[in-house]
Motif scaffolding. Structure first.
Motif, PDB file in Angstrom:
ATOM      1  N   LEU A   9     -61.841 -59.456 125.971  1.00 15.54           N
ATOM      2  CA  LEU A   9     -62.073 -60.766 126.600  1.00 15.54           C
ATOM      3  C   LEU A   9     -61.784 -61.892 125.615  1.00 15.54           C
ATOM      4  O   LEU A   9     -61.091 -62.874 125.969  1.00 15.54           O
ATOM      5  CB  LEU A   9     -63.520 -60.848 127.088  1.00 15.54           C
ATOM      6  N   LEU A  10     -62.254 -61.771 124.404  1.00 10.57           N
ATOM      7  CA  LEU A  10     -62.062 -62.839 123.422  1.00 10.57           C
ATOM      8  C   LEU A  10     -60.597 -62.966 123.024  1.00 10.57           C
ATOM      9  O   LEU A  10     -60.079 -64.077 122.841  1.00 10.57           O
ATOM     10  CB  LEU A  10     -62.924 -62.580 122.196  1.00 10.57           C
TER      11      LEU A  10
ATOM     12  N   LEU B 266     -60.578 -70.805 124.532  1.00 11.80           N
ATOM     13  CA  LEU B 266     -61.867 -71.048 123.883  1.00 11.80           C
ATOM     14  C   LEU B 266     -61.723 -72.040 122.736  1.00 11.80           C
ATOM     15  O   LEU B 266     -62.620 -72.859 122.506  1.00 11.80           O
ATOM     16  CB  LEU B 266     -62.447 -69.729 123.369  1.00 11.80           C
ATOM     17  N   ALA B 267     -60.614 -71.972 122.024  1.00 10.30           N
ATOM     18  CA  ALA B 267     -60.407 -72.892 120.905  1.00 10.30           C
ATOM     19  C   ALA B 267     -60.171 -74.310 121.385  1.00 10.30           C
ATOM     20  O   ALA B 267     -60.528 -75.284 120.710  1.00 10.30           O
ATOM     21  CB  ALA B 267     -59.240 -72.417 120.050  1.00 10.30           C
ATOM     22  N   THR B 268     -59.581 -74.445 122.558  1.00 10.27           N
ATOM     23  CA  THR B 268     -59.232 -75.770 123.076  1.00 10.27           C
ATOM     24  C   THR B 268     -60.428 -76.506 123.656  1.00 10.27           C
ATOM     25  O   THR B 268     -60.564 -77.721 123.485  1.00 10.27           O
ATOM     26  CB  THR B 268     -58.134 -75.641 124.145  1.00 10.27           C
ATOM     27  N   HIS B 269     -61.281 -75.787 124.337  1.00 10.10           N
ATOM     28  CA  HIS B 269     -62.369 -76.430 125.080  1.00 10.10           C
ATOM     29  C   HIS B 269     -63.700 -76.287 124.337  1.00 10.10           C
ATOM     30  O   HIS B 269     -64.573 -75.513 124.729  1.00 10.10           O
ATOM     31  CB  HIS B 269     -62.453 -75.847 126.491  1.00 10.10           C
TER      32      HIS B 269
ATOM     33  N   LEU C  12     -66.531 -64.980 116.318  1.00 11.49           N
ATOM     34  CA  LEU C  12     -67.126 -63.649 116.410  1.00 11.49           C
ATOM     35  C   LEU C  12     -66.246 -62.537 115.832  1.00 11.49           C
ATOM     36  O   LEU C  12     -66.707 -61.403 115.688  1.00 11.49           O
ATOM     37  CB  LEU C  12     -67.440 -63.312 117.874  1.00 11.49           C
ATOM     38  N   ALA C  13     -65.019 -62.831 115.516  1.00 15.04           N
ATOM     39  CA  ALA C  13     -64.087 -61.779 115.091  1.00 15.04           C
ATOM     40  C   ALA C  13     -64.446 -61.243 113.709  1.00 15.04           C
ATOM     41  O   ALA C  13     -64.731 -62.000 112.778  1.00 15.04           O
ATOM     42  CB  ALA C  13     -62.668 -62.326 115.090  1.00 15.04           C
ATOM     43  N   THR C  14     -64.455 -59.915 113.595  1.00 16.48           N
ATOM     44  CA  THR C  14     -64.620 -59.225 112.314  1.00 16.48           C
ATOM     45  C   THR C  14     -63.603 -58.084 112.274  1.00 16.48           C
ATOM     46  O   THR C  14     -63.051 -57.696 113.312  1.00 16.48           O
ATOM     47  CB  THR C  14     -66.040 -58.652 112.144  1.00 16.48           C
ATOM     48  N   PRO C  15     -63.357 -57.490 111.106  1.00 16.10           N
ATOM     49  CA  PRO C  15     -62.425 -56.356 111.047  1.00 16.10           C
ATOM     50  C   PRO C  15     -62.855 -55.180 111.914  1.00 16.10           C
ATOM     51  O   PRO C  15     -62.004 -54.374 112.337  1.00 16.10           O
ATOM     52  CB  PRO C  15     -62.433 -55.978 109.560  1.00 16.10           C
ATOM     53  N   ASP C  16     -64.163 -55.077 112.210  1.00 16.21           N
ATOM     54  CA  ASP C  16     -64.657 -53.963 113.020  1.00 16.21           C
ATOM     55  C   ASP C  16     -64.870 -54.346 114.485  1.00 16.21           C
ATOM     56  O   ASP C  16     -65.533 -53.616 115.227  1.00 16.21           O
ATOM     57  CB  ASP C  16     -65.979 -53.462 112.434  1.00 16.21           C
ATOM     58  N   GLY C  17     -64.324 -55.471 114.892  1.00 20.92           N
ATOM     59  CA  GLY C  17     -64.515 -55.909 116.258  1.00 20.92           C
ATOM     60  C   GLY C  17     -65.460 -57.096 116.318  1.00 20.92           C
ATOM     61  O   GLY C  17     -65.904 -57.621 115.289  1.00 20.92           O
ATOM     62  N   PRO C  18     -65.777 -57.537 117.519  1.00 19.72           N
ATOM     63  CA  PRO C  18     -66.631 -58.718 117.647  1.00 19.72           C
ATOM     64  C   PRO C  18     -68.036 -58.463 117.093  1.00 19.72           C
ATOM     65  O   PRO C  18     -68.581 -57.371 117.210  1.00 19.72           O
ATOM     66  CB  PRO C  18     -66.664 -58.971 119.152  1.00 19.72           C
TER      67      PRO C  18
ATOM     68  N   GLU D 146     -67.462 -64.083 132.894  1.00 15.44           N
ATOM     69  CA  GLU D 146     -66.970 -62.723 132.688  1.00 15.44           C
ATOM     70  C   GLU D 146     -67.792 -62.011 131.604  1.00 15.44           C
ATOM     71  O   GLU D 146     -68.093 -60.817 131.720  1.00 15.44           O
ATOM     72  CB  GLU D 146     -65.498 -62.760 132.307  1.00 15.44           C
ATOM     73  N   LEU D 147     -68.176 -62.738 130.566  1.00 10.87           N
ATOM     74  CA  LEU D 147     -69.003 -62.150 129.506  1.00 10.87           C
ATOM     75  C   LEU D 147     -70.354 -61.716 130.070  1.00 10.87           C
ATOM     76  O   LEU D 147     -70.842 -60.622 129.762  1.00 10.87           O
ATOM     77  CB  LEU D 147     -69.194 -63.160 128.374  1.00 10.87           C
TER      78      LEU D 147
END
Length: 986
Positions: free
Chosen positions: A188-189, A196-199, A215-221, A480-481
């Motif tokens: 989803l992200l 998401l970055a725009t709004h 929320l992004a990390t090398p192991d996922g959100p 959706e989340l």
């Protein structure tokens, strides 16, 4: 539900209308009746309940302290109260701490302070808000400019998902549901990253909606970071691991005054490059309220020309560095702004405490405005870019003017956070109709300036209707989340995404029915309305007490539900029973809520009502410490009296109400009674018959009570004024003895008389006085209390007119004569007695202040711990006992003002209350048990019994120590050497 969960859910489940009603409100203006209330014992209980709700499609609403201003913890499903049992600190590391969600922020920081650490965010409600609530709302405080939000400190969470699966985040081996959530959230992200970055709002200080941009990390959100600020809509948190920071070496506070609100805003904005920790702006209205309290030492008088003030906080590695930095900020501002220093930078505990009290007097004073318009939180969480604050304020004031409203402003100019609280009468239909239009205009204005509708306090019911407008097309990502994490929409539904179209967007609280005041023949009475307590049940007109110019409903309506009464942080005491139990029903705000529920009295049974009313022990602390000054004890006396009028007294309460008479009878047969009370078998029988605890160490009875001694010494005979006396002399006192000093420990009365006569006072002991009536009043027996009041007023009023001053060695008696008798009797004699009654140590302190207290003391070489009783504080006087005892050579006195002893008059005598009373008094016992303290001291006879019960240390009245030091009462030496008895003791 109870049957289904038997054997698996070990906590408490409540389905009665009264308990559900107490959880139908929080600190917001809203009200939603839940289906049930659950109080889990631990995290395993939480998982069981969440799974059950998932399987049976029951909405679940997690709740902490209920101090949120947006209605985050209100909902129609099962309310899950995590604040009662889940309060443990599990582990403290060098840079982190793991706690359960029910622990309060102040309790956490008190524990961390022992390690030189702290949890950085400092919300104004830190004394009462829970860590779980802070995580749920991503809370921050006045130091957000420097220290940010709660999510900046969350290292990990233990969470229960919608289906009951429990997991610790982050986890290297996610269980099935967690793995699914990680995959779906990551997809989803990634899909909507650009959207998401725009709004996003232009202000950096935004906590509205789901925060998905980082929320992004090398192991996922980072699911733990995602859950912070989600308000219980994605999962239920059962433990939190937080990053901690070092305590600062020095914290300097300063107060700067400016001629206008706009000038203060500009100055606050110019502080941003100088990097202070925090800066709060108080407007003219709040400064006026602070000014009423008078300036404290070190805080200059606030001139009327000051239109706003900045409360600036600066930290440094040392106190000197913090102070120098603060002065540097001030000098920089002086170059471009006209300002006045109201409080110079200070790092001392006394100085910073004075500044904080000044701020609290202004902010808290808003809630003490009384009946009618009061500050209402519904547009108080707006944030805009700091440079846009002046434009926003001007436009908001125009909106308020159009709707014929005024407001107060508390502003954080460093961050652009503007807390606007319009003065609204929530009982007025016309004012209630203005709420939505004002909110619509103010929120639209904030969004047009690139701001947010929620910057600190939460989205909840209050701001969910504007989330879609703030985020535009990105709002569908939130939907959706929510579907991914909670496909059945059971976790705190209607918050962040929604609202529920089947319900009104703003379910405002049920207003209290207005009452009209009518004048009866001798007393002020108020016509009964649906909101009066237990009126229909009692079958009698209410109120039963005297409410001059007010009514029970008007008094209860003053309560905002803020939850400040849930504090357990000294020096505030609020409610000792809540401190011991953590139960919402024990909070003072729950008692105010009772009247709202009694608009439909048929829904509340007498037993349910009695159980909640019994949790008020009439200590009077909440009345005096509440910013709104809601007289909860008086409301509960009304409720108890109404219940008694309809259902009578229980046996145990009947005994307690008649203790003065029983004490006189016990004194007549003292050897027999004392012997029986010392036998375990007799105490077991007494407990079964009367409800008095067999474990309670009771006082012995004196065969030769004080009234007999007074008659033998001529103290009960008045001496006529000499013929040459043109007016009554001020050297005459009438000693009101009360029960304990009369029949249990006459040495208190002997010491009182001796000390007063040592100072040249003529002491008269009225022989026709009776017990003050507090034991009867405390259980709602108004007729007995009024009878005692009438008798004592008849005796004392003539004495007062003849020049006597009424002196009480028992604070409870002084409180009864000075404050309670006017609630029972409406006549001039009662007012005269009330105005001329004084507590003994306060009387002696007056002598000392006037240079008339004799100091011919003998050295005692004692170390005493002096407990300050609640009823002494309720007299609104400074505790004089420690100061008086410190005058005795060789005597070291440690004041103990950390809370209630837990005895609460006669409340702690009952077997049902014995354990709770000891739990409530535990902090006091710990203070008195410190090494080196030999004996206890307190003015209150009930507290004396409790201190001896809880510590085993002999405790006496301060006047007994003074009399001993004056050489007037050598018997005290034997008393101090004598060990306490096991079941009875003198």
């Amino acid at each position: 539900m109870t049957d289904d969960l038997r054997g698996t859910f070990r906590g408490a489940l409540h389905f009665d209308a009264l308990t559900r009603g107490l959880y139908s409100t929080d600190a917001s203006p809203f009200q939603v009746m839940p289906l049930a209330v659950a109080v889990p014992q631990d995290a395993a209980d939480v998982a069981v309940l969440v799974r059950y709700c998932y399987e049976h499609n029951l909405p679940l609403v997690p709740r902490g302290a209920g101090t949120g201003l947006a209605g985050e913890s209100l909902g129609p499903g099962v309310v899950l109260d995590l604040s009662v049992k889940l309060r443990a600190i599990r582990a403290v590391g060098s840079h982190s701490v793991t706690v359960e969600p029910g622990l309060t922020c102040s309790a956490l920081n008190a524990a961390l302070a022992r390690y030189g650490r702290r949890f950085a965010p400092d919300p104004a409600s830190a004394a009462t808000c829970t860590v779980g609530g802070m995580v749920a709302t991503n809370a921050s405080g006045g130091n957000a400019f420097r220290y940010g939000y709660t999510r900046d400190y969350v290292l990990g969470l233990e969470v229960v998902w919608d289906d009951g699966e429990a997991v610790a985040l982050p986890t290297p081996a996610p269980p099935p549901r967690t793995a699914q959530l990680l995959r779906a959230t990551g997809t989803l992200l990634a899909t909507h990253a650009d959207l998401l970055a725009t709004h996003r709002p232009r202000t950096a200080f935004n906590r509205c909606g789901y925060l998905l941009h980082d929320l992004a990390t090398p192991d996922g959100p980072d699911l733990a970071r995602l859950l912070v600020g989600s308000e219980g809509t994605l999962g239920v948190i059962t433990a939190v691991t937080l990053r901690t920071v070092p305590l600062p070496g020095g914290t300097a506070l300063a107060v700067l005054g400016f001629p206008t609100l706009e000038a203060a805003v500009r100055a606050g904005r110019d502080l941003r490059p100088l990097r202070p920790v925090g800066c709060d702006l108080l407007d003219r209205r709040m400064l006026t309220l602070a000014r009423r309290g008078g300036p404290g030492e070190g805080v200059g008088a606030i001139p009327a020309t000051v239109g706003a003030a900045l409360f600036v906080t600066v930290e440094g590695d040392t106190e000197r560095e913090a102070t120098e930095r603060a002065w540097g900020l001030i000098e920089r501002l002086r170059q471009t702004h006209l300002l006045r220093i109201l409080a110079e930078p200070t790092c001392s505990p006394e100085g910073t405490a004075r500044v904080r009290r000044l701020r609290e007097a202004g902010v808290g004073g808003l809630y003490g405005l009384g009946d009618g318009p009061r500050p209402l939180a519904f547009i108080e969480d707006v944030g805009v870019p700091a440079e846009a604050v002046p434009e926003f304020l001007a436009a908001v004031q125009a909106v308020l003017k159009r709707h014929e409203l005024t407001a107060s402003f508390l502003i954080h100019p460093l961050t652009g956070q503007v807390h606007t609280r319009p003065l609204i009468d929530p009982e007025s239909p016309a004012d209630r109709a203005k709420l939505w239009p004002v909110a619509e205009a103010v929120h639209a204005l904030a969004l047009s300036l690139g701001g947010t509708v929620s910057t600190q306090h939460g989205t909840g019911l209050a701001r969910t209707p504007w989330v879609e407008r703030q985020y535009g097309p990105a709002y569908r990502v939130f939907h959706e989340l929510k579907r991914i994490f909670d496909p059945k929409n059971l976790l705190n539904p209607g918050k962040i995404v929604g609202p529920d179209p089947s319900r009104e967007a703003w379910p405002l609280r049920t207003p209290f029915t207005r009452t009209t005041t009518t004048q009866a023949t001798t007393t002020t009475r108020t016509t009964t309305t649906p909101a009066e307590p237990a009126g229909r049940q009692a079958g009698r007109s209410l109120p039963l007490l005297i409410w001059s110019g007010s009514s029970p409903a008007a008094e209860a309506a003053k309560c905002s539900g803020c939850g400040d009464c849930r504090t357990a942080t000294p020096p505030r005491r609020m409610c000792p029973i809540f401190r011991a139990t953590g139960a919402e029903a024990a909070t003072p705000r729950a008692k105010a809520n009772l009247l709202r529920l009694l608009a439909e009295p048929a829904s509340v049974s007498p037993d349910e009502l009695r159980a909640v009313a019994a949790l008020c022990v009439n200590c009077r602390m909440c009345r005096d410490e509440c910013d709104a000054r809601v007289d909860i004890p008086k409301l509960m006396l009304e409720t108890k009296a109404a219940l008694l009028a309809e259902h009578g007294l229980e046996r145990g309460d009947w005994v307690l109400a008649r203790l003065p008479g029983l004490a006189a009878l016990g004194s007549n047969f003292a050897p027999l009674v004392n012997g029986l009370l010392a036998r375990r078998t007799a105490r077991w029988v007494l407990e079964k018959l009367t409800g008095l605890s067999r474990h309670r160490r009771l006082p012995t009875f004196a065969l030769r009570n004080f009234f007999r001694r007074a008659r033998g010494r001529g103290l009960t005979r008045r001496r006529p004024l000499p013929p040459w006396a043109a007016a009554p002399t001020s050297r005459r006192v009438a000693y009101f003895v009360d029960t304990f000093a009369a029949y249990n420990d006459p040495l208190i009365a002997e010491a009182t008389v001796g000390v007063l006569r040592h100072h040249g006072f003529e002491v008269y002991v009225p022989p026709r006085q009776t017990g003050c009536g507090m034991t009867a009043l405390a259980v709602g027996d108004l007729e007995s209390a009024r009878e005692a009041a009438s008798r004592n007023v008849r005796v004392l009023a003539d004495l007062v007119r003849d020049g006597y001053r009424v002196v009480c060695s028992e604070p409870t008696a002084a409180l009864m004569l000075a404050q309670e008798y006017p609630n029972l009797l409406d006549d001039p004699d009662t007012a005269v007695v009330a105005a001329n009654t004084v507590e003994l140590t306060a009387f002696l302190a007056e002598l000392h202040a006037g240079g008339r207290l004799r100091t011919d003391f003998r050295p005692l070489n004692l170390t005493l711990g002096h407990h300050v009783p609640c009823h002494l504080r309720a007299l609104r006087q400074l505790p004089a006992g420690p100061r008086l005892l410190s005058l005795v050579p060789g005597t070291r006195v440690y004041p103990i003002d950390v809370g209630c002893s837990g005895m609460a008059g006669t409340w702690g005598l009952k077997a049902a209350n014995f354990r709770t009373s000891l739990d409530a008094g535990a902090p006091v016992f710990a203070a008195l048990d410190r090494p080196g303290i030999l004996f206890g001291s307190t003015e209150c006879s009930s507290c004396r019994l409790q201190l001896q019960q809880g510590t085993g240390k002999r405790t006496l009245h301060p006047v007994q120590y003074l009399a001993y030091a004056y050489g007037l009462l050598p018997e005290i030496a034997d008393r101090l050497r004598q060990p306490l008895g096991e079941l009875v003791s003198d």
